[in-house]
Motif scaffolding. Structure first.
Motif, PDB file in Angstrom:
ATOM      1  N   ASN A  80      -4.851   8.738   0.675  1.00  0.00           N
ATOM      2  CA  ASN A  80      -5.117   7.733   0.592  1.00  0.00           C
ATOM      3  C   ASN A  80      -4.129   6.427   0.064  1.00  0.00           C
ATOM      4  OD1 ASN A  80      -6.509   9.018   2.731  1.00  0.00           O
ATOM      5  ND2 ASN A  80      -8.889   8.497   1.964  1.00  0.00           N
ATOM      6  N   THR A  81      -3.812   7.045  -0.824  1.00  0.00           N
ATOM      7  CA  THR A  81      -2.511   6.111  -1.544  1.00  0.00           C
ATOM      8  C   THR A  81      -1.914   5.048  -1.406  1.00  0.00           C
ATOM      9  OG1 THR A  81      -3.340   7.774  -3.680  1.00  0.00           O
ATOM     10  CG2 THR A  81      -2.308   5.956  -4.259  1.00  0.00           C
ATOM     11  N   ILE A  82      -1.984   4.193  -0.949  1.00  0.00           N
ATOM     12  CA  ILE A  82      -0.839   3.565  -0.448  1.00  0.00           C
ATOM     13  C   ILE A  82       0.813   3.117  -1.654  1.00  0.00           C
ATOM     14  CG2 ILE A  82      -0.497   1.182   0.078  1.00  0.00           C
ATOM     15  CD1 ILE A  82      -3.208   0.553  -0.252  1.00  0.00           C
ATOM     16  N   CYS A  83       1.943   3.483  -1.390  1.00  0.00           N
ATOM     17  CA  CYS A  83       2.952   3.463  -1.568  1.00  0.00           C
ATOM     18  C   CYS A  83       2.608   1.848  -1.743  1.00  0.00           C
ATOM     19  CB  CYS A  83       3.988   3.882  -1.210  1.00  0.00           C
ATOM     20  SG  CYS A  83       3.611   5.695  -1.450  1.00  0.00           S
ATOM     21  N   LEU A  84       2.944   0.729  -3.149  1.00  0.00           N
ATOM     22  CA  LEU A  84       3.024  -0.432  -2.168  1.00  0.00           C
ATOM     23  C   LEU A  84       4.498  -1.776  -2.665  1.00  0.00           C
ATOM     24  CD1 LEU A  84       0.431  -1.112  -4.676  1.00  0.00           C
ATOM     25  CD2 LEU A  84       0.089  -1.920  -2.253  1.00  0.00           C
ATOM     26  N   ALA A  85       5.107  -0.066  -3.579  1.00  0.00           N
ATOM     27  CA  ALA A  85       6.781  -0.802  -3.636  1.00  0.00           C
ATOM     28  C   ALA A  85       7.862   0.300  -4.751  1.00  0.00           C
ATOM     29  CB  ALA A  85       6.995  -2.016  -5.244  1.00  0.00           C
TER      30      ALA A  85
ATOM     31  N   SER B 367      -0.484 -12.270  13.206  1.00  0.00           N
ATOM     32  CA  SER B 367       1.044 -11.944  12.752  1.00  0.00           C
ATOM     33  C   SER B 367       1.834 -13.126  11.966  1.00  0.00           C
ATOM     34  CB  SER B 367       1.978 -11.143  14.048  1.00  0.00           C
ATOM     35  OG  SER B 367       1.674 -11.647  15.052  1.00  0.00           O
ATOM     36  N   ARG B 368       1.878 -14.365  12.428  1.00  0.00           N
ATOM     37  CA  ARG B 368       2.320 -15.103  12.011  1.00  0.00           C
ATOM     38  C   ARG B 368       1.345 -15.409  10.444  1.00  0.00           C
ATOM     39  NH1 ARG B 368       0.614 -20.291  12.019  1.00  0.00           N
ATOM     40  NH2 ARG B 368      -0.208 -20.302  13.056  1.00  0.00           N
ATOM     41  N   ALA B 369       0.321 -15.511  10.630  1.00  0.00           N
ATOM     42  CA  ALA B 369      -0.679 -15.754   9.713  1.00  0.00           C
ATOM     43  C   ALA B 369      -0.524 -14.165   8.658  1.00  0.00           C
ATOM     44  CB  ALA B 369      -2.121 -15.714   9.934  1.00  0.00           C
ATOM     45  N   ALA B 370      -0.482 -13.286   8.789  1.00  0.00           N
ATOM     46  CA  ALA B 370       0.044 -12.098   8.525  1.00  0.00           C
ATOM     47  C   ALA B 370       1.590 -12.580   7.483  1.00  0.00           C
ATOM     48  CB  ALA B 370      -0.735 -10.506   9.147  1.00  0.00           C
ATOM     49  N   LYS B 371       2.579 -12.508   8.019  1.00  0.00           N
ATOM     50  CA  LYS B 371       3.838 -12.727   7.771  1.00  0.00           C
ATOM     51  C   LYS B 371       3.816 -13.862   6.580  1.00  0.00           C
ATOM     52  CE  LYS B 371       8.760 -12.495   9.419  1.00  0.00           C
ATOM     53  NZ  LYS B 371       9.683 -12.509  10.362  1.00  0.00           N
ATOM     54  N   GLU B 372       3.287 -15.033   6.776  1.00  0.00           N
ATOM     55  CA  GLU B 372       3.707 -15.966   5.868  1.00  0.00           C
ATOM     56  C   GLU B 372       2.551 -15.623   4.511  1.00  0.00           C
ATOM     57  OE1 GLU B 372       3.225 -19.372   9.112  1.00  0.00           O
ATOM     58  OE2 GLU B 372       1.298 -19.901   7.271  1.00  0.00           O
ATOM     59  N   ILE B 373       1.626 -14.205   5.033  1.00  0.00           N
ATOM     60  CA  ILE B 373       0.905 -13.893   3.783  1.00  0.00           C
ATOM     61  C   ILE B 373       1.865 -12.977   2.734  1.00  0.00           C
ATOM     62  CG2 ILE B 373      -1.052 -13.262   2.157  1.00  0.00           C
ATOM     63  CD1 ILE B 373      -2.563 -13.971   4.886  1.00  0.00           C
ATOM     64  N   ALA B 374       2.413 -12.100   3.322  1.00  0.00           N
ATOM     65  CA  ALA B 374       3.256 -11.039   3.483  1.00  0.00           C
ATOM     66  C   ALA B 374       4.285 -11.717   2.345  1.00  0.00           C
ATOM     67  CB  ALA B 374       3.564 -10.577   4.384  1.00  0.00           C
ATOM     68  N   ALA B 375       4.576 -12.633   2.620  1.00  0.00           N
ATOM     69  CA  ALA B 375       6.045 -13.604   2.540  1.00  0.00           C
ATOM     70  C   ALA B 375       5.901 -14.406   1.103  1.00  0.00           C
ATOM     71  CB  ALA B 375       6.255 -14.373   2.646  1.00  0.00           C
ATOM     72  N   SER B 376       4.276 -14.071   0.886  1.00  0.00           N
ATOM     73  CA  SER B 376       4.030 -14.741  -0.455  1.00  0.00           C
ATOM     74  C   SER B 376       4.091 -13.067  -1.555  1.00  0.00           C
ATOM     75  CB  SER B 376       2.467 -15.415  -0.762  1.00  0.00           C
ATOM     76  OG  SER B 376       1.682 -14.328  -0.455  1.00  0.00           O
ATOM     77  N   GLY B 377       3.615 -12.826  -1.060  1.00  0.00           N
ATOM     78  CA  GLY B 377       4.160 -11.698  -2.314  1.00  0.00           C
ATOM     79  C   GLY B 377       5.260 -11.363  -2.555  1.00  0.00           C
ATOM     80  N   VAL B 378       5.262 -10.940  -3.923  1.00  0.00           N
ATOM     81  CA  VAL B 378       6.634 -10.289  -4.791  1.00  0.00           C
ATOM     82  C   VAL B 378       6.917  -9.345  -4.451  1.00  0.00           C
ATOM     83  CG1 VAL B 378       5.469 -11.359  -7.097  1.00  0.00           C
ATOM     84  CG2 VAL B 378       5.305  -9.057  -7.130  1.00  0.00           C
ATOM     85  N   VAL B 379       6.321  -8.606  -3.903  1.00  0.00           N
ATOM     86  CA  VAL B 379       6.738  -7.313  -2.960  1.00  0.00           C
ATOM     87  C   VAL B 379       7.234  -7.784  -1.784  1.00  0.00           C
ATOM     88  CG1 VAL B 379       6.979  -4.874  -2.871  1.00  0.00           C
ATOM     89  CG2 VAL B 379       6.737  -5.312  -5.012  1.00  0.00           C
ATOM     90  N   LYS B 380       8.564  -7.482  -1.461  1.00  0.00           N
ATOM     91  CA  LYS B 380       8.096  -7.439   0.841  1.00  0.00           C
ATOM     92  C   LYS B 380       8.342  -5.700   1.587  1.00  0.00           C
ATOM     93  CE  LYS B 380       9.191 -11.861  -0.275  1.00  0.00           C
ATOM     94  NZ  LYS B 380       8.438 -12.075  -1.345  1.00  0.00           N
ATOM     95  N   LYS B 381       9.128  -5.006   0.098  1.00  0.00           N
ATOM     96  CA  LYS B 381       8.797  -4.066   1.204  1.00  0.00           C
ATOM     97  C   LYS B 381       8.265  -2.640   0.596  1.00  0.00           C
ATOM     98  CE  LYS B 381      14.039  -3.847   1.685  1.00  0.00           C
ATOM     99  NZ  LYS B 381      15.403  -3.791   2.760  1.00  0.00           N
ATOM    100  N   PRO B 382       7.104  -2.079   1.476  1.00  0.00           N
ATOM    101  CA  PRO B 382       6.472  -0.364   1.258  1.00  0.00           C
ATOM    102  C   PRO B 382       7.786   0.132   0.795  1.00  0.00           C
ATOM    103  CG  PRO B 382       5.675  -0.660   2.749  1.00  0.00           C
ATOM    104  CD  PRO B 382       7.216  -2.030   3.315  1.00  0.00           C
TER     105      PRO B 382
END
Lengths: 209, 385
Positions: A80-85, B367-382
């Motif tokens: 359940n650990t998330i890979c965040l970056a 999904s629009r709202a979620a994308k806006e919040i996601a865009a505010s993060g410093v990491v874009k991709k998991p």
């Protein structure tokens, strides 16, 4: 001096649904994903565990509400650990230490927002990195603007061995330009990592040449 | 509460039609209905709760949910499913506690074609027929309540039966004034089709076809939105509508901003020969000419299951391709079953004010709202180790 107890306390002050787990360096509770105009999008139950490397690495986050499907595509491990970056990105973000409050606001909430987006659209809003070494490679492809793996290895080797040129020396690429006017901006990111980290990274990258 | 704009809503009901028009003066029209039991459909996707949405969308009169008009384009099951259970039948004065608990909707004025009074109907159509006959009897009996709330009836199309001589009706070419904001131009059913439909039991051929002309302001000369509904009318009917309208200088009655693709996006709109016959996979000129009356930015709604290459059909993918060819962009062709996503479809809603605006669905908003919040993060991709 970093004090984890006060770091946790400060975060809990801002996120009232989180509580410190008794006798453990961990935090448990719900995180609400709220959009300023749309409102509450969803809530996720999390268990945040602090490792010895914290605050110079992210804490471990387990998503325990089960809202994210347990499949590799969703970047969540069997435990359940998330890979965040992607790891080098995490290392850089943590190089001066982080706070839990910052971590939740800047990393965790946007991550859960990505997951909410995925639920609706079946894809991540800004894509994702591949698993394992492939994802690491993608990170360096982006940073260096090339997919030439041998070239990337060569540059990281130079950084590990402290062989990158000084600003006014000729660039390693063979051009007549000074390093600062040539490849420096492209590979400068390597100077931010500790050499021991880069060494391990290099070994890992080389397994997938 | 009066709204500032008109609303037009197309519900996701798989192969079937359920379309609601709500005017800003609160007048409501439902064109066909297909209310299924809640749960999941045969493809494992959520069945949208049409009833719940409907009662949230309409108004109450003396504590009872009601529609000003229910228009049954033709008495086939996919156009009237759930009528018996969800709509009130009987004397409105006798609407009781149990009807109220079931949130049964009263229809002020019922529109049907003469074909309703034929045999071989599904049980919901039979219930409509019974209710229609109840209302007709009030007229026959010259009952003082015949024009009261919940008792009105109108027959659309040529009336071959003397028994229905005194029933209010509209025939092709006539305009029904619904409100200061809305008039309906009746295109069909045609007399000949009604007579032949009785004999052939081909109810599709005698579908009500009309153009809804919606004005933004009462004082406007021209409608802001023109919508064409035509039940399951097939290629022959549309050919005839095109010819007759053009002959009579009614070209403007052919124009459309929103067109509900007939018969659930069936190929029958484009050719009278079934699509399965490989030699006849050509769209007829009349159908294509009709589509040319689409206005700038016009939209086509395909109220049907997800459109695929393989059966079941309708819907036909070939029909979808022909429709898209006539639109400004393929996004203007909207299939109810995958709007905005297949697992949890939501109604297609247009707001009509000075222009026609498609409203964001709950999923699109999220999904629009979620994308806006996601865009505010410093990491874009998991990533995954």
């Amino acid at each position: 001096m970093f004090n984890i107890e006060s770091d946790i306390e400060n975060a809990i002050k801002h996120f009232s649904k989180l509580t410190k787990v008794k006798n453990k360096l961990a935090v448990h509770g719900e995180i609400d994903i709220i959009h300023p105009t749309v409102g509450l999008l969803d809530s996720f139950e999390v268990f945040i565990q602090f490792t010895k490397k914290y605050p110079y690495r992210f804490p471990l986050v387990k998503e325990i509400s089960g809202k994210i499907e347990r499949i590799p595509e969703r970047h969540i491990n069997g435990n359940n650990t998330i890979c965040l970056a992607v790891r080098p990105q995490e290392v850089l973000l943590c190089r001066y230490g982080i706070t839990l409050k910052w971590f939740i606001e800047a990393i965790l909430i946007p991550h859960f927002a990505r997951e909410i987006y995925y639920e609706e659209k079946n894809e991540y809003p800004f894509g994702d990195y591949s698993h394992h070494e492939d994802g690491l490679w993608e990170y360096y492809f982006e940073k260096f603007g090339t997919e030439d793996k041998e070239w990337i290895v060569k540059i990281i080797e130079k950084a590990v061995n402290n062989h990158l040129p000084n600003n006014n020396e000729a660039c390693f690429c063979g051009s007549t330009k000074k390093y600062k006017n040539c490849h420096k901006s492209q590979v400068d990111i390597l100077s931010l990592f500790e050499r021991s980290y880069l060494k391990d990274e290099l070994a890992e990258l080389k397994t997938k040449l | 509460m009066p709204m500032s704009k008109h609303l037009v809503k197309f519900f996701p009901v798989d192969n079937g039609d359920t379309s609601l028009i709500k005017l800003k003066d609160n007048i409501t029209l439902l064109i066909d209905v297909n209310i299924r039991e809640s749960g999941t459909n045969t493809d494992g996707n959520d069945i949208y709760d049409v009833k719940k949405d409907l009662i949230e969308s309409i108004e109450k009169n003396s504590g009872k949910y009601f529609l000003n008009y229910f228009i049954l384009t033709h008495p086939d099951e996919d156009h009237c499913l759930g009528f018996e259970k969800n709509f009130y039948q009987g004397d409105p004065e006798e609407y009781g506690e149990s009807n109220n608990e079931n949130e049964e909707i009263i229809i002020d004025e019922l529109w049907v074609t003469p074909l309703l009074f034929s045999n071989g109907l599904c049980s919901d159509a039979k219930a409509i027929k019974k209710e229609a006959n109840r209302r007709i009897k009030l007229i026959d009996d010259e009952d003082s309540s015949k024009d009261s709330f919940g008792n009105k009836i109108r027959i659309i199309g040529y009336n071959a039966n003397d028994r229905y001589e005194d029933i209010p009706n509209y025939i092709p070419g006539e305009i029904a004034e619904i409100s200061d904001y809305l008039e309906l131009f009746i295109h069909a059913p045609f007399k000949k089709d009604l007579i032949e439909s009785q004999a052939d039991k081909d109810r599709n051929a005698s579908s009500i076809v009309f153009q809804a002309r919606l004005k933004n302001k009462v004082t406007d000369d021209e409608p802001t939105a023109k919508l064409i509904f035509g039940g399951d009318a097939d290629h022959y009917r549309w050919e005839k509508i095109l010819k007759i309208s053009e002959e009579n200088g009614n070209e403007d009655k052919l124009e459309w901003d929103i067109f509900l693709a007939p018969h659930h996006c069936s190929w029958s709109f484009f050719n009278d020969v079934p699509y399965d016959d490989e030699e006849n996979q050509v769209a007829k000129d009349y159908s294509l000419d009709f589509l040319d009356y689409g206005q700038d930015g016009a939209k086509i709604i395909a109220s049907c299951k997800k459109i695929k290459k393989e059966k079941p059909n309708p819907p036909h993918e070939a029909a979808k391709d022909e429709y898209i060819d006539k639109l400004d962009s393929k996004e203007n062709f909207i299939n109810t079953s995958v709007h905005p996503k297949e697992k949890t479809p939501e109604p297609i809603v247009f707001e009509i004010g000075e222009s026609i605006v498609k409203l964001e669905t709950q999923s699109e908003k999220k999904s629009r709202a979620a994308k806006e919040i996601a865009a505010s993060g410093v990491v874009k991709k998991p990533w995954r180790v």
